[in-house]
Design a protein around this motif. Sequence first.
Motif, PDB file in Angstrom:
ATOM      1  N   ILE A  61       0.828  -1.214   0.000  1.00  0.00           N
ATOM      2  CA  ILE A  61       0.000   0.000   0.000  1.00  0.00           C
ATOM      3  C   ILE A  61       0.860   1.261   0.000  1.00  0.00           C
ATOM      4  CG2 ILE A  61      -1.846   1.221   1.255  1.00  0.00           C
ATOM      5  CD1 ILE A  61      -2.848  -1.340   0.260  1.00  0.00           C
ATOM      6  N   ALA A  62       2.145   1.129   0.319  1.00  0.00           N
ATOM      7  CA  ALA A  62       3.014   2.308   0.447  1.00  0.00           C
ATOM      8  C   ALA A  62       2.776   3.293  -0.698  1.00  0.00           C
ATOM      9  CB  ALA A  62       4.477   1.885   0.479  1.00  0.00           C
ATOM     10  N   PRO A  63       2.295   4.499  -0.397  1.00  0.00           N
ATOM     11  CA  PRO A  63       1.933   5.445  -1.464  1.00  0.00           C
ATOM     12  C   PRO A  63       3.150   6.183  -2.022  1.00  0.00           C
ATOM     13  CG  PRO A  63       1.416   6.390   0.663  1.00  0.00           C
ATOM     14  CD  PRO A  63       1.947   5.012   0.933  1.00  0.00           C
ATOM     15  N   ILE A  64       4.041   5.428  -2.649  1.00  0.00           N
ATOM     16  CA  ILE A  64       5.238   6.041  -3.201  1.00  0.00           C
ATOM     17  C   ILE A  64       5.725   5.226  -4.391  1.00  0.00           C
ATOM     18  CG2 ILE A  64       6.793   4.781  -1.652  1.00  0.00           C
ATOM     19  CD1 ILE A  64       8.541   7.353  -1.613  1.00  0.00           C
ATOM     20  N   LEU A  65       6.297   5.916  -5.370  1.00  0.00           N
ATOM     21  CA  LEU A  65       6.827   5.261  -6.561  1.00  0.00           C
ATOM     22  C   LEU A  65       8.181   5.913  -6.870  1.00  0.00           C
ATOM     23  CD1 LEU A  65       5.812   3.056  -8.545  1.00  0.00           C
ATOM     24  CD2 LEU A  65       5.066   4.919 -10.035  1.00  0.00           C
ATOM     25  N   PRO A  66       9.228   5.553  -6.091  1.00  0.00           N
ATOM     26  CA  PRO A  66      10.516   6.229  -6.243  1.00  0.00           C
ATOM     27  C   PRO A  66      11.223   5.916  -7.555  1.00  0.00           C
ATOM     28  CG  PRO A  66      10.732   4.387  -4.738  1.00  0.00           C
ATOM     29  CD  PRO A  66       9.273   4.530  -5.049  1.00  0.00           C
ATOM     30  N   VAL A  67      10.959   4.730  -8.102  1.00  0.00           N
ATOM     31  CA  VAL A  67      11.499   4.347  -9.413  1.00  0.00           C
ATOM     32  C   VAL A  67      10.385   3.651 -10.184  1.00  0.00           C
ATOM     33  CG1 VAL A  67      13.877   4.103  -8.640  1.00  0.00           C
ATOM     34  CG2 VAL A  67      12.361   2.134  -8.554  1.00  0.00           C
ATOM     35  N   ALA A  68      10.487   3.653 -11.491  1.00  0.00           N
ATOM     36  CA  ALA A  68       9.486   2.969 -12.312  1.00  0.00           C
ATOM     37  C   ALA A  68       9.709   1.464 -12.223  1.00  0.00           C
ATOM     38  CB  ALA A  68       9.590   3.436 -13.759  1.00  0.00           C
ATOM     39  N   THR A  69       8.738   0.755 -11.662  1.00  0.00           N
ATOM     40  CA  THR A  69       8.854  -0.693 -11.527  1.00  0.00           C
ATOM     41  C   THR A  69       8.993  -1.350 -12.889  1.00  0.00           C
ATOM     42  OG1 THR A  69       7.306  -0.434  -9.674  1.00  0.00           O
ATOM     43  CG2 THR A  69       7.896  -2.671 -10.293  1.00  0.00           C
ATOM     44  N   ALA A  70       8.343  -0.784 -13.895  1.00  0.00           N
ATOM     45  CA  ALA A  70       8.435  -1.329 -15.254  1.00  0.00           C
ATOM     46  C   ALA A  70       9.879  -1.300 -15.747  1.00  0.00           C
ATOM     47  CB  ALA A  70       7.539  -0.542 -16.202  1.00  0.00           C
ATOM     48  N   THR A  71      10.610  -0.244 -15.409  1.00  0.00           N
ATOM     49  CA  THR A  71      12.012  -0.137 -15.811  1.00  0.00           C
ATOM     50  C   THR A  71      12.866  -1.178 -15.103  1.00  0.00           C
ATOM     51  OG1 THR A  71      11.744   2.244 -16.183  1.00  0.00           O
ATOM     52  CG2 THR A  71      13.989   1.434 -15.950  1.00  0.00           C
ATOM     53  N   VAL A  72      12.556  -1.434 -13.835  1.00  0.00           N
ATOM     54  CA  VAL A  72      13.287  -2.459 -13.083  1.00  0.00           C
ATOM     55  C   VAL A  72      13.082  -3.825 -13.726  1.00  0.00           C
ATOM     56  CG1 VAL A  72      13.526  -3.616 -10.849  1.00  0.00           C
ATOM     57  CG2 VAL A  72      13.089  -1.157 -10.925  1.00  0.00           C
ATOM     58  N   VAL A  73      11.839  -4.130 -14.099  1.00  0.00           N
ATOM     59  CA  VAL A  73      11.549  -5.408 -14.755  1.00  0.00           C
ATOM     60  C   VAL A  73      12.275  -5.478 -16.105  1.00  0.00           C
ATOM     61  CG1 VAL A  73       9.745  -6.901 -15.695  1.00  0.00           C
ATOM     62  CG2 VAL A  73       9.323  -5.610 -13.593  1.00  0.00           C
ATOM     63  N   SER A  74      12.327  -4.355 -16.804  1.00  0.00           N
ATOM     64  CA  SER A  74      13.040  -4.300 -18.080  1.00  0.00           C
ATOM     65  C   SER A  74      14.509  -4.660 -17.894  1.00  0.00           C
ATOM     66  CB  SER A  74      12.921  -2.900 -18.692  1.00  0.00           C
ATOM     67  OG  SER A  74      13.757  -2.756 -19.813  1.00  0.00           O
ATOM     68  N   LYS A  75      15.141  -4.109 -16.859  1.00  0.00           N
ATOM     69  CA  LYS A  75      16.556  -4.383 -16.603  1.00  0.00           C
ATOM     70  C   LYS A  75      16.786  -5.851 -16.229  1.00  0.00           C
ATOM     71  CE  LYS A  75      17.786   0.338 -15.345  1.00  0.00           C
ATOM     72  NZ  LYS A  75      18.251   1.255 -14.283  1.00  0.00           N
ATOM     73  N   ILE A  76      15.804  -6.463 -15.566  1.00  0.00           N
ATOM     74  CA  ILE A  76      15.923  -7.867 -15.163  1.00  0.00           C
ATOM     75  C   ILE A  76      15.805  -8.795 -16.368  1.00  0.00           C
ATOM     76  CG2 ILE A  76      14.795  -9.723 -13.850  1.00  0.00           C
ATOM     77  CD1 ILE A  76      13.999  -7.647 -11.771  1.00  0.00           C
ATOM     78  N   THR A  77      14.974  -8.402 -17.347  1.00  0.00           N
ATOM     79  CA  THR A  77      14.599  -9.333 -18.422  1.00  0.00           C
ATOM     80  C   THR A  77      15.130  -8.995 -19.804  1.00  0.00           C
ATOM     81  OG1 THR A  77      12.539  -8.141 -18.931  1.00  0.00           O
ATOM     82  CG2 THR A  77      12.436  -9.824 -17.200  1.00  0.00           C
ATOM     83  N   LYS A  78      15.636  -7.793 -20.020  1.00  0.00           N
ATOM     84  CA  LYS A  78      15.958  -7.339 -21.379  1.00  0.00           C
ATOM     85  C   LYS A  78      17.012  -8.219 -22.064  1.00  0.00           C
ATOM     86  CE  LYS A  78      17.399  -3.256 -23.980  1.00  0.00           C
ATOM     87  NZ  LYS A  78      17.833  -1.839 -23.896  1.00  0.00           N
ATOM     88  N   ILE A  79      18.094  -8.525 -21.373  1.00  0.00           N
ATOM     89  CA  ILE A  79      19.162  -9.327 -21.961  1.00  0.00           C
ATOM     90  C   ILE A  79      18.781 -10.802 -22.017  1.00  0.00           C
ATOM     91  CG2 ILE A  79      21.594  -9.979 -21.807  1.00  0.00           C
ATOM     92  CD1 ILE A  79      21.099  -7.023 -22.428  1.00  0.00           C
ATOM     93  N   GLN A  80      18.285 -11.298 -20.890  1.00  0.00           N
ATOM     94  CA  GLN A  80      17.895 -12.709 -20.818  1.00  0.00           C
ATOM     95  C   GLN A  80      16.801 -12.868 -19.767  1.00  0.00           C
ATOM     96  OE1 GLN A  80      21.175 -15.391 -20.291  1.00  0.00           O
ATOM     97  NE2 GLN A  80      19.883 -17.103 -19.703  1.00  0.00           N
TER      98      GLN A  80
END
Length: 201
Positions: A61-80
Amino acid sequence: MTQKVLKIKDNDVISSTNEFLRHLLSSGKIQALLVPQSTPSKKVAYPVLIADPKKLHADLIAPILPVATATVVSKITKIQPPSKPIGVVMRACQIRALIELVKLNQANLTNIVIIGVDCPGTFPINVYAGFPEKKTPTHFLLDTMVKKSNDAEQYFRSACQVCKDPIPTNADIVLGFYGVDIEKEIIVEAHSELGKEILKD
């Protein structure tokens, strides 16, 4: 669609949702979870990748979005993409952003389980870190949801104030906070075959 009810123990939404997420990890169906978790200072909650259920202390519920979660997922999955399923807990806007990154070949959804959460809104980082109310931002927001008041709106980011789609789409599993008494229960829905398989037990 498969729908289940998650009972809330002792009116504690955070503790009960954590118990649910720990169960997902312990089941072995998900190798790790990307969840928002408070830093030791409690000044911010960041997306953290956790594999050990004992170390999971998420604040969905924490009402904060310090970084884009979508970008984090991109970094995890983009290469492999990951070799085993990873659950990513995301707000509706971040799921939409992730889908666009997939279209641009900037992210890969192979072995990614999207767990969407109904989003009540987020505060700017400086407001969250120096929150002026007596309660924590999370508990303040939960109180406004229970009372169905608009007291939190004065603190919302401008993007959240104009958002018309706080309910996740394109998720495998959705944790629903709207339309229920969140002091007693929340709704857990499977929106895909993968989601149904994970929730089966």
